[in-house]
Scaffold this motif. Structure first.
Motif, PDB file in Angstrom:
ATOM      1  N   VAL A  77       0.823  -1.204   0.000  1.00 40.74           N
ATOM      2  CA  VAL A  77       0.000   0.000   0.000  1.00 40.74           C
ATOM      3  C   VAL A  77       0.863   1.261   0.000  1.00 40.74           C
ATOM      4  CG1 VAL A  77      -1.598   1.359   1.413  1.00 40.74           C
ATOM      5  CG2 VAL A  77      -2.027  -1.075   1.051  1.00 40.74           C
ATOM      6  N   ALA A  78       1.988   1.226   0.720  1.00 41.30           N
ATOM      7  CA  ALA A  78       2.891   2.383   0.752  1.00 41.30           C
ATOM      8  C   ALA A  78       3.449   2.677  -0.636  1.00 41.30           C
ATOM      9  CB  ALA A  78       4.025   2.139   1.738  1.00 41.30           C
ATOM     10  N   ILE A  79       3.778   1.629  -1.390  1.00 47.57           N
ATOM     11  CA  ILE A  79       4.245   1.823  -2.771  1.00 47.57           C
ATOM     12  C   ILE A  79       3.165   2.495  -3.600  1.00 47.57           C
ATOM     13  CG2 ILE A  79       4.940   0.621  -4.888  1.00 47.57           C
ATOM     14  CD1 ILE A  79       6.210  -1.530  -3.099  1.00 47.57           C
ATOM     15  N   THR A  80       1.929   2.029  -3.430  1.00 49.84           N
ATOM     16  CA  THR A  80       0.817   2.597  -4.180  1.00 49.84           C
ATOM     17  C   THR A  80       0.550   4.042  -3.781  1.00 49.84           C
ATOM     18  OG1 THR A  80      -0.269   0.481  -4.577  1.00 49.84           O
ATOM     19  CG2 THR A  80      -1.672   2.423  -4.577  1.00 49.84           C
ATOM     20  N   CYS A  81       0.625   4.345  -2.489  1.00 54.78           N
ATOM     21  CA  CYS A  81       0.404   5.733  -2.046  1.00 54.78           C
ATOM     22  C   CYS A  81       1.456   6.666  -2.629  1.00 54.78           C
ATOM     23  CB  CYS A  81       0.409   5.800  -0.524  1.00 54.78           C
ATOM     24  SG  CYS A  81      -1.074   5.105   0.241  1.00 54.78           S
ATOM     25  N   GLY A  82       2.707   6.211  -2.682  1.00 58.87           N
ATOM     26  CA  GLY A  82       3.745   7.022  -3.309  1.00 58.87           C
ATOM     27  C   GLY A  82       3.442   7.272  -4.771  1.00 58.87           C
ATOM     28  N   TYR A  83       2.935   6.235  -5.437  1.00 61.48           N
ATOM     29  CA  TYR A  83       2.572   6.396  -6.847  1.00 61.48           C
ATOM     30  C   TYR A  83       1.401   7.360  -7.021  1.00 61.48           C
ATOM     31  CZ  TYR A  83       0.378   5.563 -11.307  1.00 61.48           C
ATOM     32  OH  TYR A  83      -0.215   5.765 -12.534  1.00 61.48           O
ATOM     33  N   LEU A  84       0.377   7.218  -6.183  1.00 60.61           N
ATOM     34  CA  LEU A  84      -0.798   8.085  -6.293  1.00 60.61           C
ATOM     35  C   LEU A  84      -0.434   9.550  -6.077  1.00 60.61           C
ATOM     36  CD1 LEU A  84      -3.430   5.909  -4.379  1.00 60.61           C
ATOM     37  CD2 LEU A  84      -3.254   6.246  -6.853  1.00 60.61           C
ATOM     38  N   LEU A  85       0.441   9.812  -5.106  1.00 62.92           N
ATOM     39  CA  LEU A  85       0.882  11.187  -4.873  1.00 62.92           C
ATOM     40  C   LEU A  85       1.670  11.721  -6.061  1.00 62.92           C
ATOM     41  CD1 LEU A  85       1.964  10.870  -1.132  1.00 62.92           C
ATOM     42  CD2 LEU A  85      -0.034  12.099  -2.019  1.00 62.92           C
ATOM     43  N   TYR A  86       2.559  10.892  -6.600  1.00 58.35           N
ATOM     44  CA  TYR A  86       3.317  11.291  -7.796  1.00 58.35           C
ATOM     45  C   TYR A  86       2.367  11.620  -8.946  1.00 58.35           C
ATOM     46  CZ  TYR A  86       4.464   9.544 -12.439  1.00 58.35           C
ATOM     47  OH  TYR A  86       4.501   9.366 -13.798  1.00 58.35           O
ATOM     48  N   ASP A  87       1.343  10.776  -9.139  1.00 64.06           N
ATOM     49  CA  ASP A  87       0.443  10.953 -10.273  1.00 64.06           C
ATOM     50  C   ASP A  87      -0.442  12.182 -10.091  1.00 64.06           C
ATOM     51  OD1 ASP A  87      -0.148   9.839 -12.809  1.00 64.06           O
ATOM     52  OD2 ASP A  87      -2.091   9.164 -12.063  1.00 64.06           O
ATOM     53  N   LEU A  88      -0.854  12.475  -8.858  1.00 62.59           N
ATOM     54  CA  LEU A  88      -1.642  13.682  -8.618  1.00 62.59           C
ATOM     55  C   LEU A  88      -0.827  14.940  -8.932  1.00 62.59           C
ATOM     56  CD1 LEU A  88      -3.545  12.791  -5.320  1.00 62.59           C
ATOM     57  CD2 LEU A  88      -4.561  13.195  -7.572  1.00 62.59           C
ATOM     58  N   VAL A  89       0.444  14.935  -8.532  1.00 62.71           N
ATOM     59  CA  VAL A  89       1.324  16.072  -8.848  1.00 62.71           C
ATOM     60  C   VAL A  89       1.481  16.210 -10.361  1.00 62.71           C
ATOM     61  CG1 VAL A  89       3.679  16.957  -8.671  1.00 62.71           C
ATOM     62  CG2 VAL A  89       2.570  15.961  -6.660  1.00 62.71           C
ATOM     63  N   LEU A  90       1.657  15.090 -11.040  1.00 63.32           N
ATOM     64  CA  LEU A  90       1.810  15.120 -12.490  1.00 63.32           C
ATOM     65  C   LEU A  90       0.545  15.642 -13.171  1.00 63.32           C
ATOM     66  CD1 LEU A  90       3.668  14.302 -14.880  1.00 63.32           C
ATOM     67  CD2 LEU A  90       2.483  12.102 -14.903  1.00 63.32           C
ATOM     68  N   LEU A  91      -0.615  15.186 -12.715  1.00 55.71           N
ATOM     69  CA  LEU A  91      -1.875  15.665 -13.292  1.00 55.71           C
ATOM     70  C   LEU A  91      -2.047  17.163 -13.066  1.00 55.71           C
ATOM     71  CD1 LEU A  91      -4.318  12.776 -12.277  1.00 55.71           C
ATOM     72  CD2 LEU A  91      -3.550  13.339 -14.588  1.00 55.71           C
ATOM     73  N   ALA A  92      -1.700  17.627 -11.874  1.00 59.00           N
ATOM     74  CA  ALA A  92      -1.838  19.053 -11.569  1.00 59.00           C
ATOM     75  C   ALA A  92      -0.932  19.900 -12.461  1.00 59.00           C
ATOM     76  CB  ALA A  92      -1.518  19.303 -10.096  1.00 59.00           C
ATOM     77  N   ARG A  93       0.268  19.409 -12.714  1.00 61.40           N
ATOM     78  CA  ARG A  93       1.222  20.157 -13.533  1.00 61.40           C
ATOM     79  C   ARG A  93       0.862  20.136 -15.012  1.00 61.40           C
ATOM     80  NH1 ARG A  93       6.922  17.675 -12.159  1.00 61.40           N
ATOM     81  NH2 ARG A  93       7.466  19.029 -13.931  1.00 61.40           N
ATOM     82  N   ASN A  94       0.091  19.135 -15.438  1.00 67.98           N
ATOM     83  CA  ASN A  94      -0.235  18.994 -16.858  1.00 67.98           C
ATOM     84  C   ASN A  94      -1.748  18.868 -17.057  1.00 67.98           C
ATOM     85  OD1 ASN A  94       2.646  18.406 -18.177  1.00 67.98           O
ATOM     86  ND2 ASN A  94       2.508  17.216 -16.282  1.00 67.98           N
ATOM     87  N   GLY A 145      -3.967  20.737 -18.397  1.00 65.40           N
ATOM     88  CA  GLY A 145      -4.503  21.105 -19.701  1.00 65.40           C
ATOM     89  C   GLY A 145      -4.489  19.971 -20.697  1.00 65.40           C
ATOM     90  N   THR A 146      -3.502  19.077 -20.610  1.00 66.11           N
ATOM     91  CA  THR A 146      -3.386  17.981 -21.575  1.00 66.11           C
ATOM     92  C   THR A 146      -3.742  16.617 -20.989  1.00 66.11           C
ATOM     93  OG1 THR A 146      -1.027  17.773 -21.018  1.00 66.11           O
ATOM     94  CG2 THR A 146      -1.609  19.155 -22.915  1.00 66.11           C
ATOM     95  N   MET A 147      -3.621  16.458 -19.648  1.00 69.96           N
ATOM     96  CA  MET A 147      -3.835  15.153 -19.043  1.00 69.96           C
ATOM     97  C   MET A 147      -4.920  15.144 -17.969  1.00 69.96           C
ATOM     98  SD  MET A 147       0.130  13.930 -18.543  1.00 69.96           S
ATOM     99  CE  MET A 147      -0.411  12.519 -17.573  1.00 69.96           C
ATOM    100  N   GLY A 148      -5.469  16.304 -17.646  1.00 63.76           N
ATOM    101  CA  GLY A 148      -6.421  16.377 -16.549  1.00 63.76           C
ATOM    102  C   GLY A 148      -7.626  15.481 -16.739  1.00 63.76           C
ATOM    103  N   ASP A 149      -7.999  14.760 -15.699  1.00 60.88           N
ATOM    104  CA  ASP A 149      -9.147  13.850 -15.741  1.00 60.88           C
ATOM    105  C   ASP A 149      -9.744  13.796 -14.340  1.00 60.88           C
ATOM    106  OD1 ASP A 149     -10.905  11.640 -15.737  1.00 60.88           O
ATOM    107  OD2 ASP A 149      -9.816  10.721 -17.392  1.00 60.88           O
ATOM    108  N   SER A 150     -10.951  14.319 -14.190  1.00 63.04           N
ATOM    109  CA  SER A 150     -11.574  14.377 -12.867  1.00 63.04           C
ATOM    110  C   SER A 150     -11.839  12.995 -12.298  1.00 63.04           C
ATOM    111  CB  SER A 150     -12.881  15.171 -12.936  1.00 63.04           C
ATOM    112  OG  SER A 150     -13.773  14.600 -13.879  1.00 63.04           O
TER     113      SER A 150
END
Length: 264
Positions: free
Chosen positions: A89-106, A108-113
């Motif tokens: 679960v810790a591995i997954t939480c790290g991934y989810l946080l990384y992906d949220l940051v990536l979505l926020a930064r992009n 306009g092109t990758m945003g998905d509610s």
């Protein structure tokens, strides 16, 4: 949350960042024909999906191992020894946080509610697993759904590289994606919720308290609503691909018959 879990979450977050910015560009350039011709906007999502596939394989296979071999978790789904599950679960939480940051930064092109809702619901529920060590069986069981992710990402890779939808590889991946998605996200719902209901009213369930109970049930409902919506979209897309492939095969057969008759 113990130091080990904090370390794994942080290391996972950094590791997936490195996969995105370093490993994916190098490997994609070296082994994927056509990657270099993609526009830069496509590169961002390409690397994101590359990381997503790596995460899914790591977590999904680890999940299967735990379900098969972790007797303590399987015997006591609410309070069983959560050691391996917390690591997963810790591995997954790290991934989810990384992906949220990536979505926020992009955005306009990758945003998905839908993805944002999915990630936040998962983090909300997994937070209780990491901090209190509760519900290890159910937390791990949810992660089996990640086994469908590589097929979903592969479909996007084919589209980005302009593979025709009638291509045999595209059709095979589409069918495999629909089947695996159904098996690990939809077909598992009845046995999962049957196990959930079997805990209601037990001392183990009452010991959880209202907070974990609400987080557990509400996040499961939210995630499964999203999974059902995605399943509908995947099934519809798979149907269109199969119908298109069938029409092409029929037209090819008709052309062949016409040519043979002409030659006769």
């Amino acid at each position: 949350m113990e130091l080990r879990e904090v370390t794994v979450v942080s290391g996972s977050f950094v590791g997936f960042q490195l996969l995105f910015s370093v490993a994916s560009p190098l490997l994609s350039s070296a082994f994927t024909t056509g990657y270099g011709r993609l526009p830069s906007a496509k590169h961002t999502e390409w690397h994101s999906r590359f990381v997503s596939t790596i995460h899914a394989l790591i977590v999904g296979l680890f999940c299967v191992y735990i379900l098969w071999f972790d007797d303590a978790v399987n015997a006591d789904p609410v309070w069983g020894d959560p050691g391996l599950v917390k690591l997963n679960v810790a591995i997954t939480c790290g991934y989810l946080l990384y992906d949220l940051v990536l979505l926020a930064r992009n955005w306009g092109t990758m945003g998905d509610s839908f993805f944002v809702c999915h990630h936040l619901a998962a983090l909300y529920a997994y937070g209780y697993v990491l901090t209190q060590g509760v519900l290890p069986y159910f937390a791990n069981f949810r992660l089996i759904s990640e086994l469908s992710t590589p097929f979903v990402n592969q479909r996007w890779f084919f589209e980005a590289l302009s593979y025709p939808r009638s291509d045999r590889l595209v059709v095979l991946n589409g069918v495999a994606m629909a089947v695996v998605f159904f098996l690990v996200r939809i077909a598992v719902m009845p046995p999962y919720y049957r196990r959930v209901v079997s805990t209601f009213g037990t001392p183990a369930f009452e010991r959880l308290g209202l907070g974990p109970q609400v987080a557990w049930i509400s996040s499961c409902i939210c995630l499964d609503i999203l999974n059902t919506i995605w399943m509908y979209k995947i099934a519809r897309g798979c149907y269109k691909v199969l119908v298109g492939a069938g029409r092409k095969a029929k037209l090819s057969a008709q052309d062949g018959t016409h040519t043979n008759n002409h030659r006769d």
